[in-house]
Motif scaffolding. Sequence first.
Motif, PDB file in Angstrom:
ATOM      1  N   MET A 233      -6.425 -36.250  -8.343  1.00  0.00           N
ATOM      2  CA  MET A 233      -6.304 -37.144  -7.160  1.00  0.00           C
ATOM      3  C   MET A 233      -4.736 -37.170  -6.628  1.00  0.00           C
ATOM      4  O   MET A 233      -4.340 -37.222  -5.619  1.00  0.00           O
ATOM      5  N   LYS A 234      -3.777 -37.014  -7.590  1.00  0.00           N
ATOM      6  CA  LYS A 234      -2.391 -36.740  -7.330  1.00  0.00           C
ATOM      7  C   LYS A 234      -2.204 -35.847  -6.384  1.00  0.00           C
ATOM      8  O   LYS A 234      -1.127 -35.915  -5.735  1.00  0.00           O
ATOM      9  N   TYR A 235      -2.718 -34.593  -6.722  1.00  0.00           N
ATOM     10  CA  TYR A 235      -2.318 -33.469  -6.006  1.00  0.00           C
ATOM     11  C   TYR A 235      -3.333 -33.112  -5.155  1.00  0.00           C
ATOM     12  O   TYR A 235      -3.504 -31.906  -4.361  1.00  0.00           O
ATOM     13  N   SER A 236      -4.071 -34.029  -4.689  1.00  0.00           N
ATOM     14  CA  SER A 236      -5.138 -33.789  -3.600  1.00  0.00           C
ATOM     15  C   SER A 236      -6.033 -32.610  -3.718  1.00  0.00           C
ATOM     16  O   SER A 236      -6.147 -31.828  -2.927  1.00  0.00           O
ATOM     17  N   TYR A 237      -6.576 -32.494  -4.923  1.00  0.00           N
ATOM     18  CA  TYR A 237      -7.479 -31.479  -5.163  1.00  0.00           C
ATOM     19  C   TYR A 237      -8.976 -31.661  -4.404  1.00  0.00           C
ATOM     20  O   TYR A 237      -9.398 -32.827  -4.589  1.00  0.00           O
TER      21      TYR A 237
END
Lengths: 412, 175
Positions: A233-237
């Motif tokens: 979620m942090k890295y927009s996967y």
Amino acid sequence: MQPDLEKENKTGNNRPLGDSDDLWDDSSVIVNIGPTHPAMHGALRMVAKINGETIEKSYCEFGYTHRAKEKLGENRTFHQFVVYTDRLNYCSALINNVTYAMAVEKLMGIDIPPRCTWIRMMCCEMARVIDHLICIGINAVDLGAFSYFLYGFHQREEAYTLIEKLCGARLTTSYTRIGGLFADAPVGWEKEVKAWIIKTRSVIDEMDRLLTTNKIWCDRTRGVAVFDQAMCMKYSYSGPNARAAGIDLDLRRDQPCMFYKDVEFDVPIAKDGDVYSRYMIRLEEIRQSLNILSQCADKIAPGPIWSEDKRVRIPEKSVVFNTMEGLIHHFKFFMAGFDVPSGEVYTTFEAANGELGFYIVSKGAPRAHRMRIRGPSVYHFQGVGPMVQGEKIADAVAALGSINIIAGELDR
Amino acid sequence: MREDWLMLIAELKSRFTSMVEEVRIPGEYSTDVPIFYVKKEGILDVLQYLKTVSGSGYEFLSDITATDEMGGEEKTHRFEVVYQLFSHQRKSRIRVKVRVKENEEVPTAVHLWNAANWAEREVWDMFGIRFSGHPNMRRILMDSRWKGHPLRKDYPLRGYQIFPTPEEPDPKLLE
């Protein structure tokens, strides 16, 4: 181990070696991998500070094949830009074609006929199978399982032959047009697709038996390069890489477009987020894509492939060559392009790698005011640094292969 | 869908009265999802609110990009920084925009999403908009020695910049 090297390391500092097996333990070395390195998928570069074999810190660079696609999008007509979309994710060029056409059609408010939609869906799913076959195949090659890759590669070539029958090109397809398709599928094409599906299913099962429980493969991939749900979620996967970490999202199901509501398919989810999960997700997605393909092949019916919207309809060749009005229309269409009403749209589709988005801002001209391409690989590549931190350098290769970085959509 | 949007608009307008400059909703304006124009002083608060507090939970940052509005109707600003947000629960998207003048800085969103890091670097590289507080504001697609910002509307379409040597690895980035 060369005796000279051992001597060199031991003289000068009297630090005890941390790991008796590892000559270079506790001595930081900066290793530059890429841009042209066989383990890098495309012209990517990774600079890593390694301690022994362990990566302490790394950073990634890209942009070596930057072709200014977004700038080109502002200086080419909407029709001309179709060919540039092929070169984004070149492993699944058809998905890019379809998503781009969908974006412009949404902006113009054009509805396309059912046959066109079914063909586009079949193209997307076939491209997804190709893309996943390449990803898991190359990932296995990187870890030493070469023959595995060849099983998949044969089916990929067969799929390209089917695509060649559609549009005459194998890799850079440029198949879609705004409001339609370059050409209708040839008679009996869906029957050939069905034969290919049956063959591919058996090949996938064979590949599954060959590698999934292989001890070396499991040891190299289980628990390696873990990227959990919070990190995703942090890295927009997005896409298979996010689903491998337990994010239950598939834009085909959750943001339905085309006729995905009318076909049945499952969305596979794993929870570990490691290289093995990403491999298993892709393997299962190939099966689901084949299911969708076979349903599409049943439901497709003869009919028109072009929207009858006058703005985008390319005139028939018989009209162009035999009437003056047709010739003028043809000339104007290709030389000046068609005006797209002003407005903006961010169209996304579940591409093979994840969320592929086209953010198009139009000011009423035949050229876009802004053509932003959101490639999933950009966000996936950003996560490689934290993903491989603390892993062995050989596992960085496994990690990079498993998230399927495609330099074409990374550099744009 | 439309009721959800209207509720969100009312919620944001009441909470950030002075910060939300303008809202454009589908139907009245040619767009697929609502667009919120936010003042740059309030952008972090609004994004933080949308990400965590708001019931909708726009917790997924799809993309950060910008547009060059040079020569447009509105002379008050040159660029618009665009944030595309997506809600996994509601499966809906919204767009947040910040109007900026040339040489103005926008606060970075890296502390909210790590994904913003490279996206903001790309905006700097392509448009020359700086993000204050960004940990590593350097070029990303172009060479570090490149002059100019290619996606600006006044950037020339032809011309070369050739560098005889490759970029050296930077050991400072590995500390």
